[in-house]
Design a protein around this motif. Structure first.
Motif, PDB file in Angstrom:
ATOM      1  N   MET A 190     -17.394  82.193 -20.690  1.00 11.83           N
ATOM      2  CA  MET A 190     -16.059  82.607 -20.133  1.00 11.83           C
ATOM      3  C   MET A 190     -16.403  83.895 -19.237  1.00 11.83           C
ATOM      4  O   MET A 190     -16.038  83.856 -18.334  1.00 11.83           O
TER       5      MET A 190
ATOM      6  N   THR B 290     -17.030  75.795  -9.091  1.00 13.89           N
ATOM      7  CA  THR B 290     -15.376  76.039  -8.388  1.00 13.89           C
ATOM      8  C   THR B 290     -15.035  74.774  -7.621  1.00 13.89           C
ATOM      9  O   THR B 290     -15.905  74.294  -6.918  1.00 13.89           O
TER      10      THR B 290
ATOM     11  N   SER C  18     -19.414  75.833 -23.020  1.00 16.52           N
ATOM     12  CA  SER C  18     -18.800  75.541 -21.531  1.00 16.52           C
ATOM     13  C   SER C  18     -17.382  76.400 -21.927  1.00 16.52           C
ATOM     14  O   SER C  18     -16.821  76.710 -22.838  1.00 16.52           O
ATOM     15  N   TYR C  19     -16.754  76.831 -20.701  1.00 18.33           N
ATOM     16  CA  TYR C  19     -15.475  77.178 -20.482  1.00 18.33           C
ATOM     17  C   TYR C  19     -14.950  76.609 -19.354  1.00 18.33           C
ATOM     18  O   TYR C  19     -15.796  76.574 -17.980  1.00 18.33           O
ATOM     19  N   VAL C  20     -13.776  76.194 -19.240  1.00 17.49           N
ATOM     20  CA  VAL C  20     -13.152  75.588 -18.248  1.00 17.49           C
ATOM     21  C   VAL C  20     -11.896  76.476 -17.944  1.00 17.49           C
ATOM     22  O   VAL C  20     -10.858  76.477 -19.105  1.00 17.49           O
ATOM     23  N   HIS C  21     -11.591  77.042 -16.883  1.00 17.12           N
ATOM     24  CA  HIS C  21     -10.514  77.993 -16.674  1.00 17.12           C
ATOM     25  C   HIS C  21      -9.011  77.136 -16.780  1.00 17.12           C
ATOM     26  O   HIS C  21      -9.178  75.831 -16.536  1.00 17.12           O
TER      27      HIS C  21
ATOM     28  N   ASP D  16     -18.696  85.722 -12.201  1.00 12.54           N
ATOM     29  CA  ASP D  16     -19.581  85.170 -11.344  1.00 12.54           C
ATOM     30  C   ASP D  16     -20.942  85.980 -11.039  1.00 12.54           C
ATOM     31  O   ASP D  16     -21.283  86.305  -9.777  1.00 12.54           O
TER      32      ASP D  16
ATOM     33  N   ILE E 249     -12.239  76.269 -11.928  1.00 12.61           N
ATOM     34  CA  ILE E 249     -13.380  76.981 -12.664  1.00 12.61           C
ATOM     35  C   ILE E 249     -13.914  76.670 -13.971  1.00 12.61           C
ATOM     36  O   ILE E 249     -12.985  76.415 -14.874  1.00 12.61           O
ATOM     37  N   ALA E 250     -15.251  76.289 -13.937  1.00 16.46           N
ATOM     38  CA  ALA E 250     -15.870  76.138 -14.887  1.00 16.46           C
ATOM     39  C   ALA E 250     -17.280  76.762 -15.027  1.00 16.46           C
ATOM     40  O   ALA E 250     -17.969  77.235 -14.298  1.00 16.46           O
ATOM     41  N   ALA E 251     -17.812  77.000 -16.358  1.00 14.84           N
ATOM     42  CA  ALA E 251     -19.133  77.741 -16.548  1.00 14.84           C
ATOM     43  C   ALA E 251     -19.762  76.873 -17.831  1.00 14.84           C
ATOM     44  O   ALA E 251     -19.189  76.673 -18.878  1.00 14.84           O
TER      45      ALA E 251
ATOM     46  N   ARG F 221     -22.088  78.322 -12.943  1.00 11.37           N
ATOM     47  CA  ARG F 221     -20.652  78.438 -12.584  1.00 11.37           C
ATOM     48  C   ARG F 221     -20.358  77.403 -11.575  1.00 11.37           C
ATOM     49  O   ARG F 221     -21.100  77.338 -10.467  1.00 11.37           O
TER      50      ARG F 221
ATOM     51  N   ALA G 235     -17.792  82.432 -15.789  1.00  7.79           N
ATOM     52  CA  ALA G 235     -16.618  81.723 -15.248  1.00  7.79           C
ATOM     53  C   ALA G 235     -15.881  83.060 -14.455  1.00  7.79           C
ATOM     54  O   ALA G 235     -15.472  82.743 -13.441  1.00  7.79           O
TER      55      ALA G 235
END
Length: 152
Positions: free
Chosen positions: A101, A151, A65-68, A107, A73-75, A149, A104
């Protein structure tokens, strides 16, 4: 041994994960030119990865996972491999996080678009090439699974 040093063999092995003989042979064929040897080892790894992909199934893996930093924004990205041993490998997990990443940040609309994208953290290397290189280095089939993704 002519045209290359033991240090070059060691560096080539560390950078690519190639075996000692593969690194040594690549340097010999390249006449000691490290850049040429590096490209040859990478190409050989990609060829191995493509052969493995055709012959094997990837039923293990991990979800990264990645959270900005703004929290909006996350993915999630699924990276698949053959064994749970590889799924726990640090490099494997790092690649999965980099792909999350990428999702995210860029897109992508589908798998094809994602695989063709240049990696944010790796410059001109595409997602597909990064996966194939790690597959060749580790010696297992590695494949992209699902990704999403979100948002706000």
């Amino acid at each position: 041994m002519s045209g290359y040093t033991i240090e070059q063999v060691k560096q080539l092995r560390e950078e690519t994960g190639a075996g000692m003989m593969d690194a040594k042979n690549a340097l010999e064929k390249a006449g000691g030119d490290y850049k040429k040897a590096l490209e040859a080892v990478k190409a050989q790894g990609l060829a191995r990865a493509e052969k493995k992909s055709a012959e094997r199934e990837a039923k293990e893996g991990c979800i990264a996972s990645y959270v900005h930093s703004n929290g909006k924004i996350a993915a999630l990205a699924q990276l698949l491999c053959e064994t749970d041993f590889v799924a726990k490998n640090e490099e494997f997990g790092e690649l999965a996080r980099e792909i999350a990443m990428q999702v995210a940040a860029m897109d992508p609309k589908d798998e094809k678009e994602l695989l063709e994208m240049e990696m944010i953290k790796r410059g001109e290397e595409t997602v597909e090439v990064a996966i194939k290189q790690l597959s060749g280095k580790i010696g297992e089939k590695i494949a992209l699974g699902e990704f999403t993704r979100m948002t706000i």
